[in-house]
Design an enzyme around this catalytic site. Sequence first.
Site, PDB file in Angstrom:
ATOM      1  N   HIS A  24       0.810  -1.233   0.000  1.00 31.89           N
ATOM      2  CA  HIS A  24       0.000   0.000   0.000  1.00 31.89           C
ATOM      3  C   HIS A  24       0.845   1.287   0.000  1.00 31.89           C
ATOM      4  CE1 HIS A  24       0.314   0.255   4.379  1.00 31.89           C
ATOM      5  NE2 HIS A  24      -0.581  -0.658   4.624  1.00 31.89           N
ATOM      6  N   HIS A  78      -4.891  -8.918  14.867  1.00 31.65           N
ATOM      7  CA  HIS A  78      -5.034  -7.678  14.093  1.00 31.65           C
ATOM      8  C   HIS A  78      -5.845  -8.011  12.842  1.00 31.65           C
ATOM      9  CE1 HIS A  78      -4.103  -3.947  12.208  1.00 31.65           C
ATOM     10  NE2 HIS A  78      -2.961  -4.278  11.634  1.00 31.65           N
ATOM     11  N   GLU A  80      -6.234  -6.133  10.007  1.00 35.45           N
ATOM     12  CA  GLU A  80      -5.806  -5.650   8.686  1.00 35.45           C
ATOM     13  C   GLU A  80      -5.671  -6.863   7.757  1.00 35.45           C
ATOM     14  OE1 GLU A  80      -2.602  -2.780   8.750  1.00 35.45           O
ATOM     15  OE2 GLU A  80      -3.032  -2.192   6.685  1.00 35.45           O
ATOM     16  N   ASP A  82      -3.818  -8.081   5.568  1.00 34.92           N
ATOM     17  CA  ASP A  82      -2.595  -8.866   5.365  1.00 34.92           C
ATOM     18  C   ASP A  82      -2.490  -9.978   6.416  1.00 34.92           C
ATOM     19  OD1 ASP A  82      -2.249  -6.620   7.057  1.00 34.92           O
ATOM     20  OD2 ASP A  82      -0.073  -6.708   6.899  1.00 34.92           O
ATOM     21  N   HIS A 144      -1.216  -0.546  15.621  1.00 34.43           N
ATOM     22  CA  HIS A 144      -1.557   0.729  15.028  1.00 34.43           C
ATOM     23  C   HIS A 144      -3.021   0.866  14.598  1.00 34.43           C
ATOM     24  CE1 HIS A 144      -1.236  -0.497  10.563  1.00 34.43           C
ATOM     25  NE2 HIS A 144      -1.150  -1.597  11.253  1.00 34.43           N
ATOM     26  N   ASP A 163       2.165  -6.811  14.125  1.00 28.33           N
ATOM     27  CA  ASP A 163       2.961  -5.848  13.347  1.00 28.33           C
ATOM     28  C   ASP A 163       4.192  -5.349  14.124  1.00 28.33           C
ATOM     29  OD1 ASP A 163       1.589  -5.754  10.920  1.00 28.33           O
ATOM     30  OD2 ASP A 163       0.213  -4.200  11.598  1.00 28.33           O
ATOM     31  N   TYR A 191      10.204  -0.197   8.670  1.00 32.48           N
ATOM     32  CA  TYR A 191       8.842  -0.617   9.024  1.00 32.48           C
ATOM     33  C   TYR A 191       8.279   0.306  10.106  1.00 32.48           C
ATOM     34  CZ  TYR A 191       4.895  -3.591   9.920  1.00 32.48           C
ATOM     35  OH  TYR A 191       3.615  -4.044  10.045  1.00 32.48           O
ATOM     36  N   HIS A 222       5.400 -10.147  10.470  1.00 31.59           N
ATOM     37  CA  HIS A 222       6.149  -9.842   9.244  1.00 31.59           C
ATOM     38  C   HIS A 222       7.636 -10.081   9.519  1.00 31.59           C
ATOM     39  CE1 HIS A 222       2.766  -7.944   7.203  1.00 31.59           C
ATOM     40  NE2 HIS A 222       2.608  -7.101   8.180  1.00 31.59           N
TER      41      HIS A 222
HETATM   42 FE1  FEO Z   1      -1.282  -3.571  10.222  1.00 26.99          FE
HETATM   43 FE2  FEO Z   1       0.674  -6.052   8.888  1.00 26.99          FE
HETATM   44  O1  FEO Z   1      -0.903  -5.069   9.171  1.00 26.99           O
END
Ligand code: FEO
Length: 394
Positions: A24, A78, A80, A82, A144, A163, A191, A222
């Site tokens: 993104h 989380h 999100e 991903d 976040h 994250d 990051y 990640h």
């Molecule tokens: Fe906030 Fe890796 O997603």
Amino acid sequence: MHEVQLAKGIYYVGAVDWNLRDFHGYSTPRGVTYNSYLIVDEKICLIDTVKAPFAGELLERVSRIVDPGRIDYVIVNHVEPDHSGSLPMIMEKATKAKVVLTEHGRKEVVKYYGKEYDFQVVKSGDSLDIGKGSLQFIPLPMVHWPDSMATFLTGENILFSNDAFGQHICTSKRFDDENNLHELLYEAGKYYANILMPFGKLITKALPQVLTLPIKMIAPSHGIIWRSHINEIIGKYSQWSSGDSIEKVVIVYDSMWGSTEAMARRILDGIAETGVDVKFYKMATSERSEIAEAILEARGILIGSSTINNGPLATIGGLLTYIKGLRPAGKIGAAFGAYGWGGGSQKAIEEALTQSAVTVESSGLSLQWKADREELDRCFDFGVQFGQKIKQWK
Ligand code: FEO
């Protein structure tokens, strides 16, 4: 990929997206991983899922270890996409699983996927017995997203941090000590700068809570897993979130006909004269997430632009919008640039930096048309003065 165990009965079952180059808008020259972990204890738990296109890969990895139908809990740290994108596909197989998440997470899952799963909503201090170990839940709202949470596994003392502490880097090895630490810390910083920098105050507040845990391993969602350099990465988070900086200035500029570029080069020479480190970016050929990484530890930000239509060039305007969102703490900034008649870019840059929480101390430097020899000397002096301010800044 072969099966990787973090400890006995705890498996890496995530996906490695080697070829992703844009997350993104964040450049990912080393690719991205979506880490998911399977805990096989008396209860079977899946910690986070992966981005939707990798659902099959996740299911295949899980299936090599257990029948997905045996999963008791899917922990959604989380929402999100991903990390939760594969949830619907997982839940089709994991038919008896409860979905464990915060109340914010529950609302977001229902909105994203239109399903009322068998939810178990948790809050700070809650834990879940899974056999030899238990899962302790640590909601981290706005680190976040509102739903953000970390999960700590007692016994093996693994923090599944989602994250936090992550990095966008693909490797064939899953642990920090099997990789190049310098590269990992660079990617962890990039990051942090691009994803977490706006939340520094909340991270500073959350860190002591995390540090009370007897962490032996940090398994983010990640990048690589930290097991040998935990103190280094936590130390970096402590530094970054507090806004501590080093004697370094980031110059970013764009130039229509080379005048602003000539100013930028002489300003760079002036700062370098003071011994302060300088990073130098022409916006037209640079990528903003790399610039954000450079800004993270820098004490000074100098933004230069030619004036066009009473404001900065569009490339600089875009960068200023990005920086305004990141709100870099504890920095000094200034603006410079060349103009033809009315001017205006210096004022616009100064206003944008102020709105970004940057301290705009010195008035900037604007020159008409093209800098002559005497004006270039003024650019050098401007750089020297800015470098001295950086050295004196407390
Ligand atoms: Fe906030 Fe890796 O997603």
